[in-house]
Design a protein around this motif. Structure first.
Motif, PDB file in Angstrom:
ATOM      1  N   ALA A 174      58.548  65.467  30.980  1.00  0.00           N
ATOM      2  CA  ALA A 174      59.345  64.693  32.095  1.00  0.00           C
ATOM      3  C   ALA A 174      60.258  64.359  30.752  1.00  0.00           C
ATOM      4  N   CYS A 175      60.327  63.178  30.267  1.00  0.00           N
ATOM      5  CA  CYS A 175      60.892  62.124  29.302  1.00  0.00           C
ATOM      6  C   CYS A 175      60.329  61.171  28.364  1.00  0.00           C
TER       7      CYS A 175
ATOM      8  N   TYR B  80      54.025  65.143  33.507  1.00  0.00           N
ATOM      9  CA  TYR B  80      53.643  65.438  35.591  1.00  0.00           C
ATOM     10  C   TYR B  80      53.622  66.979  35.109  1.00  0.00           C
TER      11      TYR B  80
ATOM     12  N   ILE C 272      50.147  62.059  36.924  1.00  0.00           N
ATOM     13  CA  ILE C 272      51.188  61.812  36.165  1.00  0.00           C
ATOM     14  C   ILE C 272      50.780  61.233  35.112  1.00  0.00           C
TER      15      ILE C 272
ATOM     16  N   TYR D   7      59.713  68.079  41.915  1.00  0.00           N
ATOM     17  CA  TYR D   7      60.240  66.797  40.909  1.00  0.00           C
ATOM     18  C   TYR D   7      61.414  67.734  40.493  1.00  0.00           C
TER      19      TYR D   7
ATOM     20  N   VAL E  38      63.957  65.558  37.013  1.00  0.00           N
ATOM     21  CA  VAL E  38      63.984  64.373  36.019  1.00  0.00           C
ATOM     22  C   VAL E  38      65.716  65.049  35.199  1.00  0.00           C
TER      23      VAL E  38
ATOM     24  N   LEU F   7      61.841  60.386  35.917  1.00  0.00           N
ATOM     25  CA  LEU F   7      61.598  61.633  37.154  1.00  0.00           C
ATOM     26  C   LEU F   7      61.110  61.397  37.814  1.00  0.00           C
TER      27      LEU F   7
ATOM     28  N   GLN G   7      60.820  57.370  42.039  1.00  0.00           N
ATOM     29  CA  GLN G   7      61.229  57.584  40.812  1.00  0.00           C
ATOM     30  C   GLN G   7      60.859  56.628  39.825  1.00  0.00           C
TER      31      GLN G   7
END
Length: 185
Positions: free
Chosen positions: A56-57, A66, A73, A134, A136, A141, A157
């Motif tokens: 995701a990041c 995720y 997650i 989902y 992003v 996320l 979030q």
């Protein structure tokens, strides 16, 4: 004296029984999971599961993953490689947990709600009752959990900060629209 003592004990017992019975009653289903009915399950390592997930990041400290397929997650610490999970990996194959406990282990979100007038409650679990969407954006996320049977929509979030993961659910964004069976949300 003994007769009076017996009446006091009987009165106390009745008061306790009546006060306990006035608490909420939770109506939960009790069906067993698929692995209890003989369906085979292949155990996987955390690394195998992590490789199937989407990134995701990330920032200098963490990577947030995720899985759209498994309601999972994961947060990986870049410094030491440790991974925190929203649900245990291989929860479906847990041989000790049964029924509702197993369903909760498999879920990233559990909602307990009720109708105060009826003094009843119900439990929704994202892994079994939910449909997730989902999104992003930057270091966040957002998972929108939809529970069609109850008519609930709950956006959550998950934001990577410099040294932590912040989880936020703004109750003003929750939606509650009772839907008829079969109606799409």
């Amino acid at each position: 004296m003994r007769n009076r003592f017996t009446r006091i004990i009987a009165g106390f017992t009745a008061a306790v029984v009546l006060s306990v019975s006035s608490f909420c009653i939770y109506a939960e289903d009790t069906e067993e999971n698929d692995t209890d009915s003989g369906t085979s399950y292949t155990m996987r390592t955390e690394n195998e599961v992590l490789r199937t997930m989407k990134k995701a990041c990330e920032n200098e400290s963490f990577v947030l993953y995720y899985s759209e397929e498994e309601d999972l997650i994961a947060l990986e610490c870049k410094k030491n490689g440790y991974v925190w999970w929203s649900s245990p990996v291989n929860a479906e194959a847990d041989t000790i947990a049964k029924g509702n406990v197993k369903k909760e282990l498999e879920s990233s979100l559990i909602v307990v709600y009720g109708e105060p007038e009826k003094r009843t409650g119900s439990t929704l679990r994202s892994a079994r009752n939910g449909k997730m969407k989902y999104k992003v954006t930057g270091n966040t996320l957002e998972i929108t959990y939809r529970f069609p049977s109850a008519g609930f929509v709950i956006p959550v979030q998950y934001t990577l900060d410099e040294d932590s993961l912040r989880v936020h659910a703004d109750t003003s964004e929750f939606k509650e629209n009772k839907r008829e069976e079969g109606e799409n949300m």
